[in-house]
Design a protein around this motif. Structure first.
Motif, PDB file in Angstrom:
ATOM      1  N   LEU A 279       0.948  -1.240   0.253  1.00 41.18           N
ATOM      2  CA  LEU A 279       0.579  -0.014   0.082  1.00 41.18           C
ATOM      3  C   LEU A 279       0.442   1.033  -0.134  1.00 41.18           C
ATOM      4  N   ALA A 280       0.501   1.610  -0.745  1.00 42.41           N
ATOM      5  CA  ALA A 280       0.913   3.931  -0.522  1.00 42.41           C
ATOM      6  C   ALA A 280      -0.175   4.580  -1.053  1.00 42.41           C
ATOM      7  N   VAL A 281      -0.008   5.663  -0.277  1.00 42.95           N
ATOM      8  CA  VAL A 281      -0.882   6.453  -0.191  1.00 42.95           C
ATOM      9  C   VAL A 281      -0.457   8.104  -1.040  1.00 42.95           C
ATOM     10  N   THR A 282      -1.412   8.452  -1.433  1.00 39.53           N
ATOM     11  CA  THR A 282      -1.119  10.419  -2.022  1.00 39.53           C
ATOM     12  C   THR A 282      -2.005  11.320  -1.809  1.00 39.53           C
ATOM     13  N   LEU A 283      -2.268  12.374  -1.695  1.00 38.94           N
ATOM     14  CA  LEU A 283      -2.497  13.552  -1.043  1.00 38.94           C
ATOM     15  C   LEU A 283      -2.874  14.041  -1.980  1.00 38.94           C
ATOM     16  N   THR A 284      -4.205  14.259  -1.851  1.00 39.43           N
ATOM     17  CA  THR A 284      -4.357  16.165  -3.364  1.00 39.43           C
ATOM     18  C   THR A 284      -5.436  16.724  -2.578  1.00 39.43           C
ATOM     19  N   ALA A 285      -4.699  18.062  -3.005  1.00 36.53           N
ATOM     20  CA  ALA A 285      -5.065  19.000  -2.397  1.00 36.53           C
ATOM     21  C   ALA A 285      -5.764  20.431  -3.364  1.00 36.53           C
ATOM     22  N   SER A 286      -6.397  21.334  -2.486  1.00 36.91           N
ATOM     23  CA  SER A 286      -6.743  22.306  -3.254  1.00 36.91           C
ATOM     24  C   SER A 286      -7.075  23.662  -2.237  1.00 36.91           C
ATOM     25  N   GLY A 287      -6.199  24.976  -2.662  1.00 34.72           N
ATOM     26  CA  GLY A 287      -6.721  25.668  -1.675  1.00 34.72           C
ATOM     27  C   GLY A 287      -5.969  25.467  -0.313  1.00 34.72           C
ATOM     28  N   GLY A 288      -4.932  24.959  -0.397  1.00 41.08           N
ATOM     29  CA  GLY A 288      -4.558  24.777   1.408  1.00 41.08           C
ATOM     30  C   GLY A 288      -5.082  23.687   2.046  1.00 41.08           C
ATOM     31  N   GLU A 289      -5.919  23.093   1.486  1.00 41.17           N
ATOM     32  CA  GLU A 289      -7.276  22.042   2.245  1.00 41.17           C
ATOM     33  C   GLU A 289      -6.958  20.396   1.461  1.00 41.17           C
ATOM     34  N   GLN A 290      -7.115  19.760   2.200  1.00 35.99           N
ATOM     35  CA  GLN A 290      -6.889  18.172   1.831  1.00 35.99           C
ATOM     36  C   GLN A 290      -8.415  17.705   1.072  1.00 35.99           C
TER      37      GLN A 290
ATOM     38  N   VAL B 220      -7.821   3.344  -5.975  1.00 34.32           N
ATOM     39  CA  VAL B 220      -8.453   3.874  -5.385  1.00 34.32           C
ATOM     40  C   VAL B 220      -8.958   5.168  -4.597  1.00 34.32           C
ATOM     41  N   ALA B 221      -9.645   5.717  -5.123  1.00 31.05           N
ATOM     42  CA  ALA B 221      -9.868   7.474  -4.893  1.00 31.05           C
ATOM     43  C   ALA B 221     -10.500   7.186  -3.519  1.00 31.05           C
ATOM     44  N   VAL B 222      -9.686   8.400  -2.212  1.00 28.28           N
ATOM     45  CA  VAL B 222     -11.465   8.099  -1.042  1.00 28.28           C
ATOM     46  C   VAL B 222     -11.456   9.604  -0.964  1.00 28.28           C
TER      47      VAL B 222
ATOM     48  N   GLN C 167       3.417   6.284 -13.915  1.00 25.81           N
ATOM     49  CA  GLN C 167       2.862   7.749 -13.775  1.00 25.81           C
ATOM     50  C   GLN C 167       2.122   7.759 -12.273  1.00 25.81           C
ATOM     51  N   ALA C 168       2.590   7.776 -11.486  1.00 29.44           N
ATOM     52  CA  ALA C 168       1.243   7.910 -10.246  1.00 29.44           C
ATOM     53  C   ALA C 168       0.140   9.442  -9.298  1.00 29.44           C
ATOM     54  N   GLU C 169       0.428  10.453 -10.355  1.00 24.83           N
ATOM     55  CA  GLU C 169      -0.741  11.437 -10.043  1.00 24.83           C
ATOM     56  C   GLU C 169      -0.631  12.180 -11.413  1.00 24.83           C
ATOM     57  N   GLY C 170      -1.517  12.922 -11.036  1.00 24.66           N
ATOM     58  CA  GLY C 170      -2.198  13.784 -12.811  1.00 24.66           C
ATOM     59  C   GLY C 170      -3.650  13.052 -12.823  1.00 24.66           C
ATOM     60  N   CYS C 171      -4.487  13.963 -12.868  1.00 29.76           N
ATOM     61  CA  CYS C 171      -6.119  13.675 -14.072  1.00 29.76           C
ATOM     62  C   CYS C 171      -5.343  13.365 -15.297  1.00 29.76           C
ATOM     63  N   ALA C 172      -4.490  13.053 -15.646  1.00 30.69           N
ATOM     64  CA  ALA C 172      -3.858  12.835 -17.286  1.00 30.69           C
ATOM     65  C   ALA C 172      -3.376  11.444 -17.167  1.00 30.69           C
ATOM     66  N   LEU C 173      -4.085  10.786 -15.633  1.00 38.12           N
ATOM     67  CA  LEU C 173      -4.201   9.218 -15.509  1.00 38.12           C
ATOM     68  C   LEU C 173      -5.513   8.454 -16.458  1.00 38.12           C
ATOM     69  N   TYR C 174      -5.976   9.467 -16.006  1.00 33.17           N
ATOM     70  CA  TYR C 174      -7.806   8.899 -16.830  1.00 33.17           C
ATOM     71  C   TYR C 174      -7.959   9.268 -17.975  1.00 33.17           C
ATOM     72  N   SER C 175      -7.625   8.575 -19.396  1.00 30.38           N
ATOM     73  CA  SER C 175      -7.893   8.528 -19.999  1.00 30.38           C
ATOM     74  C   SER C 175      -9.457   8.629 -20.825  1.00 30.38           C
ATOM     75  N   SER C 176     -10.644   8.804 -20.286  1.00 29.45           N
ATOM     76  CA  SER C 176     -11.691   8.105 -20.389  1.00 29.45           C
ATOM     77  C   SER C 176     -12.887   9.423 -20.012  1.00 29.45           C
ATOM     78  N   CYS C 177     -14.166   9.943 -20.351  1.00 27.54           N
ATOM     79  CA  CYS C 177     -14.849  10.115 -19.113  1.00 27.54           C
ATOM     80  C   CYS C 177     -15.228   9.837 -18.165  1.00 27.54           C
TER      81      CYS C 177
ATOM     82  N   ALA D 283     -12.684  10.256 -10.998  1.00 27.22           N
ATOM     83  CA  ALA D 283     -11.922  10.960  -9.915  1.00 27.22           C
ATOM     84  C   ALA D 283     -12.067  12.097  -9.902  1.00 27.22           C
ATOM     85  N   ARG D 284     -13.502  13.023  -9.855  1.00 26.68           N
ATOM     86  CA  ARG D 284     -13.723  14.124  -9.829  1.00 26.68           C
ATOM     87  C   ARG D 284     -13.863  14.233  -7.783  1.00 26.68           C
ATOM     88  N   GLY D 285     -13.988  13.919  -7.325  1.00 27.97           N
ATOM     89  CA  GLY D 285     -13.745  14.376  -5.737  1.00 27.97           C
ATOM     90  C   GLY D 285     -12.514  14.419  -5.703  1.00 27.97           C
ATOM     91  N   ILE D 286     -11.464  14.252  -6.782  1.00 30.38           N
ATOM     92  CA  ILE D 286     -10.186  14.275  -6.013  1.00 30.38           C
ATOM     93  C   ILE D 286      -9.517  15.608  -7.300  1.00 30.38           C
TER      94      ILE D 286
END
Length: 850
Positions: free
Chosen positions: A420-431, A448-450, A492-502, A508-511
């Protein structure tokens, strides 16, 4: 042979397509993979050490140490061979160990901070450690040219497969490992540093009870974040046999233990032993369902606020001792919650009543407490000055009364996650959320996005072969370094470019990912997604009829007698249930549903799971899958739905018709011959024909062997296939790619059924081979129901009636005379054929069991 050739060809095509898909995926993201062809003879990689500044990755394997430049994987890896002398290997084998285990497996790689790496290996069940010079990438030598070594006992396990963990804290090594050849003694120790400061745990089952060590972490506080002057701490995570439960079976429990960096043991009591060793139970439990996951397999340490040790969280990967099938769960524990439990009441076993109770009173200063400014002001500058009553208490009470509890973020059944490994996504300083990178035991990486209480599966990437489990995941500069015993992948582990379909981007909208219809790409959106179910809203933009909890109905055309396994992907830890027509031909396997197709079982099937809603903790129902079963051909009735079933039935009919025609012809021939004999007044030899008839036809006094059962009476056992593992060998298999979305129906009348649908989230769930990097590869099956030939029972009843009639003594005289005369003629005619010249053998007698 032809069928085997076809299967082999299909397998090769699947592997080729999978390889091309993976190569395309890795190539599109600038990633790569190193396999056995690159590492040559090096194998059994178990230890990773990454230099974050240079990107150099060090791998510890069997008899080898490798250095791989992760920024340029095309560069040839550097290699050091550190093997065991032949005489030492022979001595190891003579002690009863295998030839494979009597090698040097590198289990420890740690930076010393002086331009060297501390390297330890099993060294044929005699652990040894050496020093690796980074500048020259060679092991330090002694005067005679040999490798400079020192004992590794207590620093490295004896056996390659033993559970083990180690962490470096301020240049000092802290380890949790076995400390004897047999693997029966376990220690958590300070393994390096001044000799008088090398201390370990007490040899007591109250301290460690047959533990399986998993992970360790060093939490170092800065002066700014530590106003009380509290000591730095080392945490160890493991699973051990519980001693606090009085049960008839052994119960495993996950633990977290803590020791303090400045602990040097006691003066008289606990000499050279930890005076700050405390442990508490970790509880990963889903309270609505009551399911508890009690075996810890991996831990990932992450600071939610970079630079703030107090924000540290530990993501634990769990499985269950009580589940008959594979199951994996993820729970997260905060450092604050662990500290609160370790500062709480102690647990005690009072031997007078053998019950665990809270001990009273607790001496002062508090047992197990780390040194701080307040204790030093009271004169306790070192653990050597602690009173004996404090040391005696902590020696007898290492376990805490309360437990550190958490609810699962994710539960997957039928899958064994290994790392297991975990990356966090944040926006405007908030997780905003977290992305879990999960390695499987079959060479896959799942993402898996949580977000809040919702877990959404994003991708399932096949990286290695199914025989290569993922045993290491390191995150570095937005990439994941994923390792197996034979291979290394950089993806590649980060970035929205990982998800190639609508659809995948919508999940992944939540992140913070949003699909751009103009550019046809998934992009990061810093704007707040707003209230409501953002995933559901995003899915509607991809397909107005689709939604996360409103899957499209999948029409399945089936035949009567089929046994189906309708899949339903369960991500939340809460239970799923099925709504279906009222009949008794269903059986639920975890979240999937087994259905035997009958007239009553046709209709609509909907799987509903309890999941966390937006911004609330109470579970809400969410439809995950929907099917509609209809007959492929209403006139087919009870069509045989097994491969080759119609051919078998046709063969039976042909044999029956051939036998009938043969019997009619034979009867006509015998009748004509008998009339000719009568006209010539030629009478047969009664005595001779009687003996022949007795040998050929048998009688009621001769035990007959039971007739063989019909070939169709052998039932086909239900077999489930999960991640390439089968539990039965005699089956008729029909593979299905489950889907909840898409309007196309599928025919299930043949032997093998393939349907590539989507589940409403853009994942291809079930298939013969996975060619999509974002496709689910959960293998399930549609199997044929047990088929019993009703004619077998009718035939057995008829034969029994004939034997009963043949055993009667009183027969009608007129019928008897005609029958005897006819039989004599038939016997003589049969005796004239060459095949009936010798007497027919009697059936062997069967012994009675009485």
């Amino acid at each position: 042979m032809i069928l085997s050739g076809v299967k082999l060809l299909l397998l090769q095509v699947c592997l080729l397509l999978s390889g091309r898909s993976l190569a395309a995926t890795l190539g599109s993201l600038g990633d790569a993979m190193l396999g056995p062809e690159t590492f040559k003879s090096a194998a059994n990689f178990s230890t990773f050490l990454l230099d974050g500044s240079s990107g150099m990755l060090f791998l510890g394997g069997r008899d080898t140490i490798l250095a791989v430049d992760t920024n340029n994987l095309s560069q040839r890896p550097k290699m050091i061979v550190w093997d065991v002398p032949e005489d030492k290997r022979k001595s190891c084998v003579a002690k009863g160990k295998t030839e494979a285990d009597c090698k040097n497996y590198i289990r420890l790689l740690e930076f010393l901070g002086d331009g060297r790496i501390y390297v330890c290996g099993t060294y044929a069940f005699d652990p040894q450690c050496a020093f690796l010079e980074l500048s020259s990438f060679i092991l330090e030598k002694v005067e005679d040219g040999g490798v400079r070594m020192e004992t590794g006992k207590g620093k490295c396990p004896f056996e390659p497969s033993q559970h083990y963990t180690a962490v470096m804290a301020g240049g000092i090594l802290y380890t949790a490992a076995t400390s004897n050849f047999l693997g029966t003694l376990f220690d958590i120790s300070r393994a390096t540093g001044p000799e008088q400061e090398r201390i370990r745990t007490e040899r007591s089952i109250n301290w460690l009870s047959d533990p399986e060590f998993v992970s360790s972490a060093f939490i170092e506080k800065s002066a700014d974040s530590n106003p009380t002057g509290d000591d730095d701490k080392i945490y160890f995570f493991f699973t051990e046999m519980a001693k606090e439960y009085d049960l008839y079976t052994k119960v495993k429990v996950p633990r977290v233990a803590r020791v303090c960096k400045s602990d040097v043991g006691g003066m008289k009591t606990l000499q050279r032993r930890w005076t700050t060793f405390l442990k508490a139970q970790l509880v990963c439990e889903d309270k609505p369902s009551g399911q508890r996951y009690n075996i810890l397999t991996d831990v990932f340490t992450l600071q939610h606020t970079p630079g703030d040790p107090g924000s540290t969280h530990f993501y634990g990967l769990f499985t269950s001792q009580w589940e008959p099938e594979e199951v994996s769960a993820v729970c997260v524990f905060s450092l604050a919650d662990i500290s609160k439990v370790l500062d709480g009441p102690f647990k005690e076993l009072r031997k007078t009543c053998e019950n665990w109770i809270n001990p009273e009173p607790v001496p002062t200063p508090r047992p197990g407490q780390c040194l701080n400014s307040e204790l030093k002001a009271q004169g306790f500058e070192s653990s050597l000055k602690l009173p004996d009553k404090v040391l005696t208490f902590v020696r007898d009470h290492p376990l805490m009364e309360n437990s550190v509890t958490a609810a699962p973020l994710l539960v997957r059944k039928g899958i064994r996650y290994t790392k297991l490994a975990v990356t966090l996504t944040a926006s405007g300083g908030e997780q905003r959320g977290a992305v879990l990178h999960l390695g499987t035991g079959h060479g896959e990486l799942h993402r898996v996005a949580v977000v809040g209480q919702n877990a959404t599966l994003l991708q399932e990437l096949p990286l290695f072969t199914s025989q290569e489990p993922v045993n290491n995941i390191l995150l570095h500069q937005g990439r994941a370094l994923v390792g197996s015993p034979l291979s290394l992948a950089r993806i590649q582990a980060e970035g929205c470019a990982l998800y190639s379909s609508c659809e995948v981007c919508a999940r992944a909208r939540g992140i913070g990912c949003v699909w751009s219809t103009t550019e046809g790409t998934c992009q990061l959106n810093e704007a707040d997604p707003g209230p409501g179910d953002v995933v559901d809203d995003a899915l509607k933009k991809c397909d107005a009829q689709e939604g996360r909890c409103r899957p499209s109905i999948r029409e399945l055309r089936v035949s009567l007698g089929l046994r189906l396994l309708l899949p339903c992907v369960q991500l939340s830890p809460r239970p799923c249930h099925w709504d279906h027509p009222l009949h008794r031909h269903t059986k639920q396997h975890q979240s999937d549903l087994e259905v035997t197709v009958t007239e009553d079982s046709l209709g609509k099937y909907v799987c509903t799971c309890q999941e966390g809603g937006p911004d609330i903790r109470d579970p809400t129902p969410c439809s995950r899958a929907a099917y509609y079963l209809t007959l492929e051909d209403p006139s087919a009735g009870g069509a045989v739905a097994i491969s080759g079933g119609r051919q078998v039935l046709a063969i039976y009919i042909l044999f029956f018709m051939g036998g009938f025609l043969f019997g009619v012809g034979l009867l006509y021939f015998v009748t004509q011959r008998r009339s000719t004999v009568r006209q010539g007044h030629q009478m047969p030899d009664n005595s001779l024909s009687s003996e022949k008839g007795r040998d050929l036809l048998g009688s009621s006094t001769t035990p007959q062997s039971p007739s063989s059962a019909s070939l169709l009476s052998d039932g086909f056992r239900l077999m489930e296939k999960r991640n390439g593992t089968t539990t039965s060998t005699t089956t008729t298999t029909l593979l299905s790619n489950q889907g909840n979305g898409g309007p196309h129906g599928n025919s299930y009348s043949g032997a093998v059924i393939n349907s590539n649908g989507s589940n409403g989230h853009g994942n291809s769930l079930y298939g013969n081979c996975n060619t999509s990097s974002s496709g689910l590869k959960l293998a399930s099956e549609i199997l044929v129901a047990d088929m019993l030939d009703g004619r077998t029972e009718e035939r057995a009843a008829t034969e029994g009636a004939e034997r009963e009639l043949g055993g009667k003594d009183e027969v009608d005289e007129e019928l008897g005379d005609g029958l005897r005369e006819g039989m004599k003629g038939l016997e003589e005619e049969l005796a004239s054929f060459p095949m009936f010249k010798s007497p027919a053998p009697l059936a062997q007698c069967e012994e009675s069991s009485i």
